[in-house]
Write a protein that holds these residues in place. Sequence first.
Motif, short mmCIF file in Angstrom:
data_model
loop_
_atom_site.label_atom_id
_atom_site.label_comp_id
_atom_site.label_asym_id
_atom_site.label_seq_id
_atom_site.Cartn_x
_atom_site.Cartn_y
_atom_site.Cartn_z
N UNK A 39 0.79 -1.05 0.00
CA UNK A 39 0.01 -0.06 0.11
C UNK A 39 0.84 1.25 -0.17
N UNK A 40 1.90 1.25 0.78
CA UNK A 40 2.88 2.18 0.97
C UNK A 40 3.68 2.46 -0.42
N UNK A 41 3.81 1.39 -1.13
CA UNK A 41 4.73 1.42 -2.15
C UNK A 41 3.71 2.17 -3.46
N UNK A 42 2.24 1.63 -3.32
CA UNK A 42 1.66 2.04 -4.35
C UNK A 42 1.53 3.72 -4.21
N UNK A 43 1.21 4.01 -3.10
CA UNK A 43 0.95 5.34 -3.16
C UNK A 43 2.32 6.23 -3.29
N UNK A 44 3.62 5.70 -3.05
CA UNK A 44 4.76 6.51 -3.63
C UNK A 44 4.76 6.49 -5.09
N UNK A 55 9.46 0.09 -6.27
CA UNK A 55 8.39 -0.39 -5.29
C UNK A 55 8.20 -1.89 -5.26
N UNK A 56 8.48 -2.66 -6.22
CA UNK A 56 8.29 -4.17 -5.97
C UNK A 56 9.62 -4.60 -5.20
N UNK A 57 10.87 -4.01 -5.54
CA UNK A 57 11.96 -4.05 -4.98
C UNK A 57 11.90 -4.02 -3.29
N UNK A 58 11.42 -2.67 -3.26
CA UNK A 58 11.12 -2.18 -1.66
C UNK A 58 10.18 -3.03 -0.86
N UNK A 59 9.18 -3.43 -1.50
CA UNK A 59 8.34 -4.43 -0.66
C UNK A 59 9.04 -5.77 -0.58
N UNK A 60 9.70 -6.33 -1.42
CA UNK A 60 10.13 -7.62 -1.28
C UNK A 60 11.47 -7.38 -0.01
N UNK A 61 12.22 -6.36 -0.31
CA UNK A 61 13.19 -6.06 0.74
C UNK A 61 12.62 -5.95 2.32
N UNK A 62 11.69 -5.26 2.59
CA UNK A 62 10.82 -5.21 3.56
C UNK A 62 10.63 -6.54 4.06
#
Length: 124
Positions: A39-44, A55-62
């Motif tokens: 959700x946060x990545x989609x907003x960004x 965004x995909x890398x950010x979510x996977x990393x988290x």
Amino acid sequence: MAGFGDIVKKAFYLGVGIASYAGEKAGENLGELRKQAQKIADEMVARGEITTEEARRLVDEMVNRAQQSVPTSPQETQKPTEPRRIEILDEEESTPTNNSEEKVDTLRDQVAALQEELRRLQRE
């Protein structure tokens, strides 16, 4: 002895049940984390701050960081690694000397002088 076997069996099933429940809860928490991160990545992405690939890398990393982190209990981190050290003083060191008595008398005189000055200032 049949009662003892039943107790062991129940204890085993309790352990399996607890492990299963913990696994389910961990999976639910991980799924919730993934939803929130997405959700946060989609907003960004919508604001144009990052690209969809970032965004995909950010979510996977988290999610990977959440899977790797293992919480430790506060008791484990506070346990001393060695016994507490005890210092033993010689008898000569523990008895007051004339020098230390003089220091105490000097400090008492200074405290009395400061108290007297404080009283004088309060009267003025």
